[in-house]
Motif scaffolding. Structure first.
Motif: not given
Lengths: 421, 269
Positions: A39, A241, A244, A248, A255, B2, B250-251, B253-254, B257-258, B260-262, B264-265, B267-269
C-alpha cells in the motif's frame, strides 16, 4: 466439460461462458484488478508501467514509420524527409518515435535507479532485476540500430565507430567486423540488416518484458520500506488504487513528452544527422545519442582500445552482479544511513560521465572522465560490498501497515500523498 | 528520492545542450528575432516569398534543394505553402528546364518544369558541383537550417536560422591583421575556421523585391533564412498549433485524473 466454472465477477453469461473455456477474463481480473500491491508505493513505482507504455508507443509508431521508410543508402535519408513533408501527420509520427527513444531511456533509467535505491534486486528478486538488465541491453541495441536508419552523418559515423569496437577482439576481430557489416565498411548491406534487427528486437523486448512480469508476480513489488508484505493489511488491490495512480502519472509524463514532441523536437538530437551520410567526410565530432554518453565516456577514458571495449561492456554487465555485490541485509536505502548518501555519488558520477561523453577528450574532460570511470567500478566492486558489511542499518518497522499508520498519526490530516502512498 | 525527480527533469532539458554546443568550434551567431519563434510562431508569408525570390535568383545558381517540389510553394503544399497560388506555382515551375525521359525513342529530353517536379539542381552531380566551385561542393539547402546552429537556440529551432543569417551577413572584405587567408577563400566571422569557399552572395540591392521592400543586406539575409527555415520544416506551424491543443488537452486530462486519484485514495489516508 467438467472443470471449474469461471470465477469472474460479471453478470454477463457470455463472458462467463467464454471465460470457462478461455480464462482471459480471469487472467485480467487476477493480474490487473485484484492483484495485491504494497500500500505504500511512491510515485517512483510509476516508472515500470510508464516504460511499458513507451514500449507500446514505440512499436506502434515504428510499424507505421516502417511503411514509409526505404532501407537503401540512396533513399533512406530522403524517404524519412518525404515522410516529414508529404505524409499526413508523418512529422508527428516521426517526432513521437524519435523523442520516444529518449523518453523511453529517461523512464527506464529512473526505473533502474529506483530499483537500486530501494534494493529491489535483492533476494528473492535477483532474476527479476537481471531480466531488467537484459531489457536495457536490448533497448541499447535497438536504439543504436534505429539511430542508423535515417542515414544522416551521425547515423553513418556512429555506426562506423560502434561496429569498429569489434575489431578490438584479438585474431578474429576483423573477420567478425566484416561479417557483422556485410562488407568492409558500413554500407547498404549494413543498413538492410540494421533495419531488420531494429524491427525484430522490440518484439524480443516484449518477450523479455513478459518474463520480467512473471518474475515480478512471483514475489510482488518491492516497496519504499523494502520490508516484506506480512498480511492483507499491508496490501491494496491494484485496481482502483494503482490504476488511477499510474494513469495520473502517465498524464504528467505525457505533458512533458508532448512539450518535446511539439516544441523541442530536435533538441535531443544532433544537427549533424540532418546532413545525409557521406562516407568521405568525417564530422568534426562523433557522439552517440545522449542516453549512451556515459558508456561512451567509459570507452574513451581508457587509452587501450581492447580494455576500453571490455570496460564498456563491463559497465553494463556489472549490473547483473549487483544482487551479490550489495552485501547489506536491508533492502531500502531509507534505512541505510551510509548508502543513502553513497547512492547520490553514483548518480553524480553517471551525470559526470555523460557530460564527459558529450565533449571532445581534451584537457579537464580526460581527467574527469578517468576519475569518473574509476569511481563507477570502484562504487560497485569495492564500496558497495564494504558498506554492506560495516554499515549499521536503522531499525526496520514492524510492517508496512504499522509504518503507514504511525506516519499518519504523527501528522494528522496531512493528505500528502507522497508521504504515505 | 524527490531530488532525483528534479535532476531527471532538469537533465532532460540540459542533456541536449552540451551535445549541440560541442558540435563545432564555431562562433555562435548573434540571435535574431524571427516571426516563427515561440509557441504560436508563424512564418511571415511576405518574408517567405522574398526569401524564395532570393533563393531562386541567387542561391540556386550553386545550391540545390532536392527535397522540395515546386508544388510545395502552393496552397496544397505541406503547411499550406508560402502563399503562392496554383497558377503562380505553375508559372515558377515553367521557367525551369527539366530533364525527362526516356521518350518512346529511348531518348532523354528537356521540357518546361511542372509543379510536381523537384527543384532543379544547378549541377548534374556532386562531382560537377565540386569542380565548378574550387573543390568545395555547395551543400544542399533543403534542411540546412536543421543541420546548423548551436547553443540553446538550437534546442528550440532558432540556432539554424541564426547561423544562416550570420553567415550571409558575416563576410569581411579584409581578414583581421595576421590572419592567413588561403587563396580563393573568403573571410567570414561565423563560419567555423573563418575561411569559406562561398563568395559573399548578397549585398545591398542584390535583388529587387517584387513587393517593393527595400533590399538591404540585412533584409535579404533575414528573408533567405526565413525561407530556408520553412523549407527545412514546412509543417512547423501545424506542429506548434497542434501542440498547443494537445498539451491543453493533456493538462485538463491530467487534472481530472489527479482529482480522481485523490478521491480514490482518500479512504486509505
Amino acid at each position: 466439460m467438467a472443470g471449474t466454472p469461471s470465477t469472474v465477477r460479471t453478470n454477463s453469461r457470455l463472458i462467463k461462458w467464454i471465460d470457462t473455456r478461455l480464462p482471459l477474463f480471469t487472467f485480467v481480473q487476477d493480474a490487473a484488478i485484484d492483484y495485491p500491491e504494497p500500500r505504500n508505493l511512491n510515485y517512483f513505482w510509476n516508472f515500470g508501467s510508464l516504460a511499458g507504455t513507451m514500449l507500446v508507443i514505440m512499436i506502434t509508431t515504428g510499424i507505421f514509420l516502417a511503411m514509409q521508410y526505404t532501407p537503401h543508402v540512396d533513399y533512406a535519408f530522403s524517404s524519412v524527409e518525404r515522410l516529414m513533408r508529404d505524409v499526413n501527420y508523418g512529422w508527428l509520427l516521426r517526432y513521437i518515435h524519435m523523442n520516444g527513444a529518449s523518453f523511453f531511456f529517461i523512464v527506464v533509467y529512473i526505473h533502474i535507479f529506483r530499483g537500486y535505491y530501494y534494493g529491489s534486486y535483492k533476494e528473492p528478486r535477483e532474476l527479476l532485476w537481471m531480466l531488467g538488465v537484459v531489457i536495457l541491453l536490448l533497448m541499447m541495441a535497438t536504439a543504436f540500430f534505429g539511430y542508423v536508419l535515417p542515414w544522416g552523418q551521425m547515423s553513418y559515423w556512429g555506426a562506423t565507430v560502434i561496429t569498429n569496437l569489434f575489431t578490438a577482439i584479438p585474431v578474429i576481430g576483423n573477420p567478425i567486423h566484416t561479417w557483422l557489416l556485410g562488407g568492409f565498411a558500413v554500407g547498404n548491406p549494413t543498413l538492410n540488416r540494421f533495419f531488420s534487427l531494429h524491427y525484430l528486437l522490440p518484439f524480443v523486448i516484449v518477450g523479455v518484458v513478459g518474463l520480467h512480469l512473471i518474475a515480478l508476480r512471483q514475489h510482488g513489488s518491492n516497496n519504499p520500506l523494502g520490508i516484506a508484505v506480512k498480511g492483507p493489511q499491508d496490501e491494496i488491490p491494484f485496481h482502483p488504487y494503482y490504476t488511477i495512480k499510474d494513469m495520473f502519472g502517465l498524464g504528467v509524463f505525457l505533458v512533458i513528452y508532448a512539450i518535446f514532441i511539439f516544441y523541442l523536437p530536435n533538441a535531443l538530437g544532433d544537427p549533424q544527422n540532418y546532413i545525409e551520410a557521406n562516407p568521405l567526410q568525417t564530422p568534426p565530432e562523433i557522439v552517440p545519442e545522449w542516453y549512451l554518453l556515459p558508456f561512451y565516456a567509459i570507452l574513451r577514458s581508457i587509452p587501450d582500445k581492447l580494455i576500453g571495449v571490455l570496460a564498456l561492456f563491463a559497465s553494463i554487465f556489472i549490473l547483473f552482479l549487483l544482487p551479490w555485490l550489495d552485501t547489506s541485509r536491508v533492502r531500502s536505502s531509507y534505512f541505510r544511513p551510509i548508502h543513502k548518501w553513497v547512492f547520490w555519488l553514483l548518480v553524480i558520477d553517471v551525470f559526470a560521465l555523460g557530460t564527459v561523453g558529450a565533449h571532445r577528450p581534451e584537457g579537464a574532460y580526460i581527467v574527469v572522465g578517468r576519475i569518473a570511470t574509476f569511481y563507477y567500478f570502484f562504487h560497485f566492486v569495492i564500496l558497495l560490498p564494504l558498506i554492506g558489511w560495516f554499515e549499521r542499518p536503522l531499525p526496520l518497522p514492524e510492517s508496512i501497515a504499522a509504518a503507514v499508520t504511525k506516519k499518519t498519526a504523527a501528522a494528522p490530516g496531512a493528505a500528502q500523498s507522497g508521504a504515505v502512498s | 528520492m524527490r531530488a532525483l525527480a528534479v535532476i531527471a527533469i532538469a537533465s532532460v532539458a540540459l542533456a541536449g545542450a552540451p551535445i549541440a554546443a560541442s558540435a563545432q568550434d564555431e562562433v555562435e551567431a548573434p540571435h535574431q528575432n524571427w516571426s516563427f519563434a515561440g509557441i504560436f510562431g508563424t512564418f511571415d508569408r511576405g518574408s517567405l516569398q522574398r526569401g524564395f525570390q532570393i533563393y531562386n535568383e541567387v542561391c540556386s545558381n550553386c545550391h540545390s534543394m532536392k527535397l522540395l517540389h515546386y508544388r510545395d510553394l502552393g496552397p496544397n503544399g505541406p503547411g499550406g505553402g508560402i502563399g503562392f497560388s496554383d497558377a503562380e506555382v505553375a508559372a515558377i515551375a515553367a521557367q525551369k528546364q527539366v530533364e525527362d525521359g526516356p521518350n518512346d525513342q529511348g531518348e532523354m529530353f528537356r521540357r518546361p518544369g511542372k509543379p510536381q517536379d523537384t527543384f532543379v539542381s544547378p549541377f548534374p552531380n556532386v562531382e560537377a558541383a565540386r569542380a565548378a566551385n574550387g573543390g568545395a561542393a555547395p551543400p544542399d539547402l533543403s534542411v540546412i537550417v536543421k543541420a546548423r546552429g548551436r547553443g540553446l537556440e538550437y534546442l528550440w529551432g532558432e540556432g539554424g536560422p541564426d547561423y544562416v543569417y550570420g553567415i550571409l551577413t558575416g563576410f569581411e572584405d579584409k581578414p583581421p591583421t595576421g590572419f592567413q587567408l588561403t587563396q580563393g577563400k573568403y573571410y567570414n566571422n561565423i563560419f567555423p575556421g573563418h575561411q569559406i569557399s562561398m563568395p559573399p552572395p548578397l549585398a545591398d540591392n542584390t535583388v529587387k523585391f517584387q513587393d517593393g521592400t527595400k533590399a538591404t543586406l540585412s533584409q535579404e539575409a533575414h528573408d533567405a533564412a526565413t525561407f530556408l527555415t520553412w523549407a527545412a520544416e514546412p509543417n512547423m506551424e501545424d506542429r506548434k498549433q497542434t501542440g498547443a491543443k494537445a498539451i491543453l488537452f493533456l493538462l485538463a486530462m491530467t487534472g481530472v485524473l489527479y482529482g480522481a486519484k485523490r478521491r480514490v485514495w482518500k479512504d486509505l489516508h
